[in-house]
Design a protein around this motif. Sequence first.
Motif, PDB file in Angstrom:
ATOM      1  N   LYS A  47       0.624  -1.234  -0.572  1.00  8.86           N
ATOM      2  CA  LYS A  47       0.282   0.341  -0.314  1.00  8.86           C
ATOM      3  C   LYS A  47       0.971   0.862  -0.156  1.00  8.86           C
ATOM      4  O   LYS A  47       2.416   1.385   0.221  1.00  8.86           O
ATOM      5  CB  LYS A  47      -1.288   0.125   1.485  1.00  8.86           C
ATOM      6  N   THR A  48       0.220   2.455  -0.346  1.00  7.97           N
ATOM      7  CA  THR A  48       1.008   3.717  -0.851  1.00  7.97           C
ATOM      8  C   THR A  48       0.879   4.417   0.967  1.00  7.97           C
ATOM      9  O   THR A  48      -0.139   4.275   0.961  1.00  7.97           O
ATOM     10  CB  THR A  48       0.654   4.183  -1.430  1.00  7.97           C
ATOM     11  N   ILE A  49       2.101   5.111   1.791  1.00  6.74           N
ATOM     12  CA  ILE A  49       2.205   5.709   2.318  1.00  6.74           C
ATOM     13  C   ILE A  49       2.864   6.719   2.427  1.00  6.74           C
ATOM     14  O   ILE A  49       3.119   6.742   1.959  1.00  6.74           O
ATOM     15  CB  ILE A  49       2.570   4.363   4.021  1.00  6.74           C
ATOM     16  N   LEU A  50       2.097   7.657   3.258  1.00  8.83           N
ATOM     17  CA  LEU A  50       3.184   8.950   3.945  1.00  8.83           C
ATOM     18  C   LEU A  50       4.447   9.128   4.479  1.00  8.83           C
ATOM     19  O   LEU A  50       4.677   7.836   5.387  1.00  8.83           O
ATOM     20  CB  LEU A  50       2.518   9.835   3.932  1.00  8.83           C
ATOM     21  N   THR A  51       5.533   9.591   4.125  1.00  7.74           N
ATOM     22  CA  THR A  51       6.814   9.288   4.974  1.00  7.74           C
ATOM     23  C   THR A  51       7.912  10.237   4.548  1.00  7.74           C
ATOM     24  O   THR A  51       7.137  10.783   3.822  1.00  7.74           O
ATOM     25  CB  THR A  51       7.991   8.223   3.889  1.00  7.74           C
ATOM     26  N   VAL A  52       8.761   9.907   5.587  1.00  7.19           N
ATOM     27  CA  VAL A  52       9.191  11.589   5.339  1.00  7.19           C
ATOM     28  C   VAL A  52      10.954  10.989   4.373  1.00  7.19           C
ATOM     29  O   VAL A  52      11.506   9.706   4.839  1.00  7.19           O
ATOM     30  CB  VAL A  52       9.878  11.844   6.215  1.00  7.19           C
ATOM     31  N   ASN A  53      10.971  11.804   3.175  1.00 10.43           N
ATOM     32  CA  ASN A  53      12.626  10.877   2.980  1.00 10.43           C
ATOM     33  C   ASN A  53      11.972   9.386   2.312  1.00 10.43           C
ATOM     34  O   ASN A  53      12.995   8.856   2.557  1.00 10.43           O
ATOM     35  CB  ASN A  53      13.707  11.112   3.730  1.00 10.43           C
ATOM     36  N   GLY A  54      10.512   9.210   2.215  1.00 15.46           N
ATOM     37  CA  GLY A  54      10.271   7.497   1.677  1.00 15.46           C
ATOM     38  C   GLY A  54      10.420   6.692   2.352  1.00 15.46           C
ATOM     39  O   GLY A  54      10.980   5.602   2.215  1.00 15.46           O
ATOM     40  N   GLN A  55      11.205   6.933   3.437  1.00 11.99           N
ATOM     41  CA  GLN A  55      11.549   5.907   4.635  1.00 11.99           C
ATOM     42  C   GLN A  55      10.725   6.063   5.995  1.00 11.99           C
ATOM     43  O   GLN A  55       9.601   7.166   6.067  1.00 11.99           O
ATOM     44  CB  GLN A  55      12.582   6.685   5.911  1.00 11.99           C
ATOM     45  N   PHE A  56      10.358   4.245   6.286  1.00 12.67           N
ATOM     46  CA  PHE A  56       9.139   4.480   7.497  1.00 12.67           C
ATOM     47  C   PHE A  56       9.944   3.415   8.659  1.00 12.67           C
ATOM     48  O   PHE A  56      10.406   2.022   8.081  1.00 12.67           O
ATOM     49  CB  PHE A  56       8.050   3.616   7.214  1.00 12.67           C
ATOM     50  N   PRO A  57      10.067   3.539   9.417  1.00 16.63           N
ATOM     51  CA  PRO A  57      10.267   4.773   9.993  1.00 16.63           C
ATOM     52  C   PRO A  57      11.330   5.774   9.163  1.00 16.63           C
ATOM     53  O   PRO A  57      11.910   5.197   9.058  1.00 16.63           O
ATOM     54  CB  PRO A  57      10.260   4.928  11.469  1.00 16.63           C
ATOM     55  N   GLY A  58      11.330   6.713   9.953  1.00 21.78           N
ATOM     56  CA  GLY A  58      11.308   8.190   9.548  1.00 21.78           C
ATOM     57  C   GLY A  58      12.996   8.268   9.871  1.00 21.78           C
ATOM     58  O   GLY A  58      13.199   7.612  10.869  1.00 21.78           O
ATOM     59  N   PRO A  59      13.468   8.966   9.195  1.00 24.02           N
ATOM     60  CA  PRO A  59      15.299   9.427   9.468  1.00 24.02           C
ATOM     61  C   PRO A  59      15.514  10.052  11.005  1.00 24.02           C
ATOM     62  O   PRO A  59      14.470  10.910  11.806  1.00 24.02           O
ATOM     63  CB  PRO A  59      15.595  11.006   8.351  1.00 24.02           C
ATOM     64  N   THR A 138       2.243   6.321  10.313  1.00 28.87           N
ATOM     65  CA  THR A 138       4.168   5.790   9.628  1.00 28.87           C
ATOM     66  C   THR A 138       4.867   8.045   9.431  1.00 28.87           C
ATOM     67  O   THR A 138       5.935   7.288   9.143  1.00 28.87           O
ATOM     68  CB  THR A 138       3.604   6.526   8.187  1.00 28.87           C
ATOM     69  N   VAL A 139       4.233   8.594   9.995  1.00 27.25           N
ATOM     70  CA  VAL A 139       5.545   9.555   9.853  1.00 27.25           C
ATOM     71  C   VAL A 139       6.011  10.249  10.894  1.00 27.25           C
ATOM     72  O   VAL A 139       5.110  11.156  11.682  1.00 27.25           O
ATOM     73  CB  VAL A 139       5.333  11.066   9.405  1.00 27.25           C
ATOM     74  N   HIS A 140       7.125   9.542  11.483  1.00 27.95           N
ATOM     75  CA  HIS A 140       8.033   9.852  12.647  1.00 27.95           C
ATOM     76  C   HIS A 140       9.044   8.548  12.552  1.00 27.95           C
ATOM     77  O   HIS A 140       9.719   8.099  11.650  1.00 27.95           O
ATOM     78  CB  HIS A 140       7.074   8.764  14.077  1.00 27.95           C
ATOM     79  N   GLY A 141       9.788   9.591  13.789  1.00 28.93           N
ATOM     80  CA  GLY A 141      11.312   9.308  13.440  1.00 28.93           C
ATOM     81  C   GLY A 141      11.795   9.490  14.775  1.00 28.93           C
ATOM     82  O   GLY A 141      11.317  10.599  16.355  1.00 28.93           O
ATOM     83  N   LEU A 142      12.562   9.365  15.884  1.00 26.38           N
ATOM     84  CA  LEU A 142      13.960   9.506  16.163  1.00 26.38           C
ATOM     85  C   LEU A 142      14.685  10.622  16.791  1.00 26.38           C
ATOM     86  O   LEU A 142      14.942  10.584  15.686  1.00 26.38           O
ATOM     87  CB  LEU A 142      14.782   8.253  17.263  1.00 26.38           C
ATOM     88  N   ILE A 143      14.959  11.355  18.291  1.00 24.10           N
ATOM     89  CA  ILE A 143      15.412  12.353  18.715  1.00 24.10           C
ATOM     90  C   ILE A 143      16.939  11.630  19.403  1.00 24.10           C
ATOM     91  O   ILE A 143      16.134  11.935  20.229  1.00 24.10           O
ATOM     92  CB  ILE A 143      15.259  13.616  18.783  1.00 24.10           C
ATOM     93  N   VAL A 144      18.082  11.537  18.998  1.00 26.03           N
ATOM     94  CA  VAL A 144      19.024  11.256  20.132  1.00 26.03           C
ATOM     95  C   VAL A 144      19.770  12.317  20.047  1.00 26.03           C
ATOM     96  O   VAL A 144      20.318  13.803  18.923  1.00 26.03           O
ATOM     97  CB  VAL A 144      19.560   9.885  19.407  1.00 26.03           C
ATOM     98  N   ILE A 145      19.633  13.018  21.675  1.00 31.81           N
ATOM     99  CA  ILE A 145      20.465  14.325  22.281  1.00 31.81           C
ATOM    100  C   ILE A 145      21.525  13.917  23.097  1.00 31.81           C
ATOM    101  O   ILE A 145      20.826  13.145  24.337  1.00 31.81           O
ATOM    102  CB  ILE A 145      19.478  14.947  23.092  1.00 31.81           C
ATOM    103  N   TRP A 146      22.356  13.494  22.517  1.00 34.75           N
ATOM    104  CA  TRP A 146      23.618  13.031  23.514  1.00 34.75           C
ATOM    105  C   TRP A 146      24.103  14.365  24.416  1.00 34.75           C
ATOM    106  O   TRP A 146      23.452  15.363  24.813  1.00 34.75           O
ATOM    107  CB  TRP A 146      25.203  12.785  22.814  1.00 34.75           C
ATOM    108  N   PRO A 147      25.171  14.068  26.105  1.00 33.09           N
ATOM    109  CA  PRO A 147      25.552  15.340  26.662  1.00 33.09           C
ATOM    110  C   PRO A 147      26.539  15.871  25.811  1.00 33.09           C
ATOM    111  O   PRO A 147      27.023  15.725  24.568  1.00 33.09           O
ATOM    112  CB  PRO A 147      26.208  14.495  27.469  1.00 33.09           C
ATOM    113  N   LYS A 148      26.898  17.466  26.161  1.00 31.83           N
ATOM    114  CA  LYS A 148      27.996  18.392  25.271  1.00 31.83           C
ATOM    115  C   LYS A 148      28.834  17.264  25.027  1.00 31.83           C
ATOM    116  O   LYS A 148      29.002  16.442  26.550  1.00 31.83           O
ATOM    117  CB  LYS A 148      27.270  19.929  26.043  1.00 31.83           C
ATOM    118  N   ILE A 149      29.802  18.088  24.454  1.00 29.85           N
ATOM    119  CA  ILE A 149      31.131  17.415  24.381  1.00 29.85           C
ATOM    120  C   ILE A 149      31.814  17.446  25.652  1.00 29.85           C
ATOM    121  O   ILE A 149      31.999  18.397  26.122  1.00 29.85           O
ATOM    122  CB  ILE A 149      32.517  18.607  22.830  1.00 29.85           C
ATOM    123  N   GLY A 150      32.459  16.095  25.570  1.00 30.64           N
ATOM    124  CA  GLY A 150      33.332  16.402  27.319  1.00 30.64           C
ATOM    125  C   GLY A 150      32.738  16.157  28.117  1.00 30.64           C
ATOM    126  O   GLY A 150      32.944  15.868  29.385  1.00 30.64           O
TER     127      GLY A 150
END
Length: 568
Positions: A47-59, A138-150
């Motif tokens: 089937k046809t789904i809505l995506t971001v950049n063609g990816q499911f899940p998104g980037p 279908t339009v969703h993805g992760l946000i990874v937030i690392w600590p500040k450098i050091g």
Amino acid sequence: MMKVANVLHVVVFLLFLIFIRSQAALTPKSYDYEVKEANYTRLCKTKTILTVNGQFPGPTIYARRGDTLIVNVKNRGNLGITIHWHGVKQPRYPWSDGPEFITQCPIKPGANFSQKIVLSDEEGTLWWHAHSDWSRATVHGLIVIWPKIGRPYPFPKPYVEYPIILAEWWRQDVEAVLQDFLKTGGDPNTSDALTINGQPGDLYPCSKSGTTKFIVEYGKTYMIRMVNAAMNLFMFWAIADHEVTIVGTDGAYTKPLKSNYVVISPGQTIDLLFKADQPIGQYYIAAKPYNSQPAISFDNTTTTAIIQYKGFKRSPLPPLFPHLPKVNDTSASVNFTGSLRSLASRAHPIDVPMKITRNFLFTLSINTLPCPNNACLGPRGLKFAASVNNISFESTTISILDAYYNRINGVYGKNFPKFPPLFFNFTSSNISRSLETPLNASEVVVLEYGDTVELVFQGTNLVAGIDHPMHLHGHSFYVVGWGFGNFNRSRDRLRFNLVDPPLQQTIAVPKNGWTAIRFKADNPGVWLMHCHLERHISWGMEMAFVTKNGRRVGESMLPPPSDLPPCT
């Protein structure tokens, strides 16, 4: 002289490098998001789904604490779209928050919107998703937030980090599911499968070859960054024969919590560690629903992924399967959620509001509304609705933020009730049907900058009691207490945890129970609050806070971007 000149050249060159690096650090990291349709095959059907950049899940978006990002959203789909950065507070900049007709109007097909994502104290895992109609399926993805450098993690650094996105899959077009249940006034069709990273897993037809697989090495410790992106389902989750340690939720660290299972509500994120310390082999990761309301139909299936140890040799035996709580095990759900605690360390302190200036009690209810000729599919021929303090939110034609900022009258009211309009036994098994009908309105609560808020969510048993995952935009809040039955202010406040309550943005209010949160209104703008069960927000279980500007420098909302999507 030549030596001095050479030294000067080296110094100038080093200063130039430092300047270039500093300028690079000041330049926001940019992502391009093209919203477009793509064909995907699941459960023996394409089937046809809505995506971001063609990816499911998104980037996945990668950032560090305090970064500012630019996400250039290009809508190449057939419907208007908005994108929400779930858990990102967006200090002083609600313009990119995303919920349609709250902070912006949808990005029209063929149009673009460069959204500025302003990170502040968030650290850990968050996620992004569409916030218009049911596109977030279908339009969703992760946000990874690392600590500040050091800056290190407050736990031993894992060998590898793996994402796990839990979701639902319909054979039917999701937009058709939405339009159908809104038209009939009944419940939406249930999904046909649950997924892990877009794959249903071994227990569904035509799915085994695509099952998500994670390769691990004996003796190493791994991190899982998990989000429940399901539309309407809480999930129980576990790894066969492996204990996990929860170390974070909703972009904030927690005290290490060891468990054999996880319960995660829609919208919530959890960071956890596990050690690959079992005999070399294959082990199922599995997730299935938690549902406290037997009258509701739901997708009672199980999605799987596989952990495979390096050195595993093919075997005719299936992977070991984890023990998961029963689908209606409320004790397992609340015991897990109620065990979360903030890290509350010197490096990661907390700041629970102690002197409260604004008190609220919000009832969360399923309701019914009249239907012509009683021909709808809700109870007694009526249509389903949902409300907060007996107000079912009515969508506006322009965004509330636009109306507030530009002082446009007649778009919304400022009289959202601080307490329920009627007090009764909210959790009784025998509530008068005369209380089921809500008001339809677009009302907000106005907060002064710096207000300290105590808000108690009270679940009700109107029509049918159920757990509600409540999400507040623009803020994190401390979950200071919870319980079953009706909230008793004089008794229950004595048991609040004001020492190390978890800092969250999405919290599950138990069926026929209550949950108390505290937060400081220090983020000027318009901020949505809603249930993260998608059918409930579609029925109107939402409201908004307006936080006014403060008086000092740095306490006022920033102006809108030039490319904010128009409403006309």
